[in-house]
Design a protein around this motif. Sequence first.
Motif, PDB file in Angstrom:
ATOM      1  N   ASN A 136      -1.950  13.949 -18.619  1.00 60.33           N
ATOM      2  CA  ASN A 136      -3.304  13.374 -18.548  1.00 60.33           C
ATOM      3  C   ASN A 136      -3.657  12.948 -17.125  1.00 60.33           C
ATOM      4  OD1 ASN A 136      -1.815  11.036 -18.174  1.00 60.33           O
ATOM      5  ND2 ASN A 136      -2.870   9.855 -19.740  1.00 60.33           N
ATOM      6  N   VAL A 137      -2.869  13.403 -16.137  1.00 61.03           N
ATOM      7  CA  VAL A 137      -3.160  13.075 -14.743  1.00 61.03           C
ATOM      8  C   VAL A 137      -4.365  13.866 -14.260  1.00 61.03           C
ATOM      9  CG1 VAL A 137      -2.305  13.209 -12.376  1.00 61.03           C
ATOM     10  CG2 VAL A 137      -0.775  12.478 -14.209  1.00 61.03           C
ATOM     11  N   ASN A 138      -5.352  13.160 -13.719  1.00 59.06           N
ATOM     12  CA  ASN A 138      -6.508  13.796 -13.088  1.00 59.06           C
ATOM     13  C   ASN A 138      -6.187  13.948 -11.606  1.00 59.06           C
ATOM     14  OD1 ASN A 138      -9.009  14.236 -11.726  1.00 59.06           O
ATOM     15  ND2 ASN A 138     -10.115  13.419 -13.489  1.00 59.06           N
ATOM     16  N   ALA A 139      -5.865  15.163 -11.191  1.00 63.67           N
ATOM     17  CA  ALA A 139      -5.391  15.385  -9.830  1.00 63.67           C
ATOM     18  C   ALA A 139      -6.429  14.995  -8.783  1.00 63.67           C
ATOM     19  CB  ALA A 139      -4.989  16.846  -9.653  1.00 63.67           C
ATOM     20  N   VAL A 140      -7.690  15.289  -9.036  1.00 64.34           N
ATOM     21  CA  VAL A 140      -8.737  14.952  -8.067  1.00 64.34           C
ATOM     22  C   VAL A 140      -8.844  13.435  -7.918  1.00 64.34           C
ATOM     23  CG1 VAL A 140     -11.202  15.073  -7.583  1.00 64.34           C
ATOM     24  CG2 VAL A 140     -10.023  17.069  -8.524  1.00 64.34           C
ATOM     25  N   GLU A 141      -8.840  12.731  -9.035  1.00 63.79           N
ATOM     26  CA  GLU A 141      -8.920  11.268  -8.987  1.00 63.79           C
ATOM     27  C   GLU A 141      -7.728  10.669  -8.241  1.00 63.79           C
ATOM     28  OE1 GLU A 141      -8.818   7.470 -12.110  1.00 63.79           O
ATOM     29  OE2 GLU A 141      -9.093   9.516 -12.851  1.00 63.79           O
ATOM     30  N   GLN A 142      -6.535  11.215  -8.487  1.00 63.03           N
ATOM     31  CA  GLN A 142      -5.346  10.704  -7.815  1.00 63.03           C
ATOM     32  C   GLN A 142      -5.381  10.988  -6.314  1.00 63.03           C
ATOM     33  OE1 GLN A 142      -2.799   8.840  -9.310  1.00 63.03           O
ATOM     34  NE2 GLN A 142      -4.220   8.830 -11.027  1.00 63.03           N
ATOM     35  N   LEU A 143      -5.899  12.131  -5.921  1.00 62.09           N
ATOM     36  CA  LEU A 143      -6.017  12.446  -4.497  1.00 62.09           C
ATOM     37  C   LEU A 143      -6.991  11.501  -3.798  1.00 62.09           C
ATOM     38  CD1 LEU A 143      -6.025  16.354  -4.554  1.00 62.09           C
ATOM     39  CD2 LEU A 143      -4.314  14.890  -3.483  1.00 62.09           C
ATOM     40  N   SER A 202       0.832  -1.206   0.000  1.00 61.34           N
ATOM     41  CA  SER A 202       0.000   0.000   0.000  1.00 61.34           C
ATOM     42  C   SER A 202       0.860   1.247   0.000  1.00 61.34           C
ATOM     43  CB  SER A 202      -0.932   0.004   1.219  1.00 61.34           C
ATOM     44  OG  SER A 202      -1.898  -1.009   1.130  1.00 61.34           O
ATOM     45  N   SER A 203       1.982   1.204   0.731  1.00 62.62           N
ATOM     46  CA  SER A 203       2.886   2.355   0.740  1.00 62.62           C
ATOM     47  C   SER A 203       3.540   2.533  -0.626  1.00 62.62           C
ATOM     48  CB  SER A 203       3.950   2.182   1.823  1.00 62.62           C
ATOM     49  OG  SER A 203       4.817   1.096   1.539  1.00 62.62           O
ATOM     50  N   PHE A 204       3.852   1.428  -1.322  1.00 64.59           N
ATOM     51  CA  PHE A 204       4.397   1.531  -2.673  1.00 64.59           C
ATOM     52  C   PHE A 204       3.373   2.155  -3.625  1.00 64.59           C
ATOM     53  CE2 PHE A 204       7.481  -2.292  -2.050  1.00 64.59           C
ATOM     54  CZ  PHE A 204       8.319  -1.464  -1.319  1.00 64.59           C
ATOM     55  N   GLN A 205       2.105   1.758  -3.475  1.00 65.17           N
ATOM     56  CA  GLN A 205       1.056   2.319  -4.321  1.00 65.17           C
ATOM     57  C   GLN A 205       0.917   3.811  -4.092  1.00 65.17           C
ATOM     58  OE1 GLN A 205      -0.563   2.220  -7.059  1.00 65.17           O
ATOM     59  NE2 GLN A 205      -2.065   0.608  -6.689  1.00 65.17           N
ATOM     60  N   GLN A 206       1.043   4.236  -2.845  1.00 63.63           N
ATOM     61  CA  GLN A 206       0.981   5.665  -2.551  1.00 63.63           C
ATOM     62  C   GLN A 206       2.141   6.413  -3.206  1.00 63.63           C
ATOM     63  OE1 GLN A 206      -0.219   6.816   1.610  1.00 63.63           O
ATOM     64  NE2 GLN A 206      -0.197   4.608   1.922  1.00 63.63           N
ATOM     65  N   ALA A 207       3.305   5.773  -3.298  1.00 61.27           N
ATOM     66  CA  ALA A 207       4.448   6.401  -3.964  1.00 61.27           C
ATOM     67  C   ALA A 207       4.175   6.584  -5.452  1.00 61.27           C
ATOM     68  CB  ALA A 207       5.698   5.551  -3.758  1.00 61.27           C
ATOM     69  N   THR A 208       3.515   5.597  -6.073  1.00 61.01           N
ATOM     70  CA  THR A 208       3.140   5.706  -7.484  1.00 61.01           C
ATOM     71  C   THR A 208       2.188   6.877  -7.691  1.00 61.01           C
ATOM     72  OG1 THR A 208       3.422   3.334  -7.848  1.00 61.01           O
ATOM     73  CG2 THR A 208       2.033   4.520  -9.417  1.00 61.01           C
ATOM     74  N   ALA A 218      -0.025   9.120 -16.945  1.00 64.18           N
ATOM     75  CA  ALA A 218      -0.195   8.621 -15.584  1.00 64.18           C
ATOM     76  C   ALA A 218       0.199   7.154 -15.494  1.00 64.18           C
ATOM     77  CB  ALA A 218      -1.641   8.807 -15.137  1.00 64.18           C
ATOM     78  N   GLU A 219       0.930   6.820 -14.440  1.00 60.51           N
ATOM     79  CA  GLU A 219       1.364   5.444 -14.221  1.00 60.51           C
ATOM     80  C   GLU A 219       0.248   4.655 -13.563  1.00 60.51           C
ATOM     81  OE1 GLU A 219       5.208   3.083 -12.293  1.00 60.51           O
ATOM     82  OE2 GLU A 219       4.937   5.238 -11.988  1.00 60.51           O
ATOM     83  N   LEU A 234       0.940  12.716  -9.138  1.00 60.50           N
ATOM     84  CA  LEU A 234       0.564  14.065  -8.720  1.00 60.50           C
ATOM     85  C   LEU A 234       1.694  15.058  -8.947  1.00 60.50           C
ATOM     86  CD1 LEU A 234      -1.365  13.259  -5.408  1.00 60.50           C
ATOM     87  CD2 LEU A 234      -2.334  14.194  -7.515  1.00 60.50           C
ATOM     88  N   ALA A 235       2.931  14.609  -8.730  1.00 63.22           N
ATOM     89  CA  ALA A 235       4.078  15.493  -8.930  1.00 63.22           C
ATOM     90  C   ALA A 235       4.236  15.889 -10.388  1.00 63.22           C
ATOM     91  CB  ALA A 235       5.353  14.819  -8.432  1.00 63.22           C
ATOM     92  N   ASN A 236       3.700  15.065 -11.291  1.00 58.91           N
ATOM     93  CA  ASN A 236       3.818  15.343 -12.726  1.00 58.91           C
ATOM     94  C   ASN A 236       2.499  15.795 -13.354  1.00 58.91           C
ATOM     95  OD1 ASN A 236       6.663  14.411 -13.768  1.00 58.91           O
ATOM     96  ND2 ASN A 236       6.040  12.886 -12.260  1.00 58.91           N
TER      97      ASN A 236
END
Length: 245
Positions: free
Chosen positions: A204-211, A15-21, A36-37, A26-28
């Motif tokens: 193409n990163v959706n910031a809201v979805e990633q949050l 789960s911590s690895f997934q949060q890093a992804t 988006a990865e 979000l950083a990009n």
Amino acid sequence: MDRMIYVAMTGAKQSSFQQATIANNLANANTPGFRAELAAFRAVPATGGTGLPTRAFVLEQTTGADMTPGVVQTTGRSLDIALTTGGFFAVQTPSGEAYTRNGSLEIDPNGILRTRDGQQVQGDGGPISIPSESVISIGHDGTISASPPGDPTQSNQIGRIKLVEPGERQMERGSDGLFRPRDGQPLEADASVKLMQGALESSNVNAVEQLVKMIDYQRHYDMQVRLLQAADQNDRAAAQVLTLS
């Protein structure tokens, strides 16, 4: 008892690895051309000494990249390009040829066309050299023309950006954010790929979805930690019962 601890431990770790992804996505969120990865969990059985699967642990794996096109935004800058079709343009890295859609380019002090990250943009015959103080025009097919300031009639073709269309499933993302063919072989130029000068494709990163995903995986991590604590409490209670007996 150790099964519960082992499963919860691997769940928390992945789960911590997934949060890093997600944090990398979000950083990009404002990086031009970024894809988006994607990542997912899978269960992997662990065999014991007898060869029987006695436990399973969780493994986070990257399943690829979201290749949905970003929004093309006009910048008016002559060294900004946006691919208007699928595909990539080629750059040269220390490990060989790689591919990107980040079209924010610049000219280094030696006149070589590079990306903002410093990779050489590849032409049909290698690096592209830009004459000093020339006005640059980039055609839809990647052709680069240069003319003296104030005299566009003296335009000369100086190179063509190598554009490729390998197919999304043939590419994999490297740790540097660039894409490479799975077989490791350089790709041939494809005339069907087109670009636009003076524009950039957004991430193409959706910031809201990633949050939302970040919150979800944080809760998943907390749940796994609570399972670890419950297993520890059960172990202590069992040890106390054995002591009293």
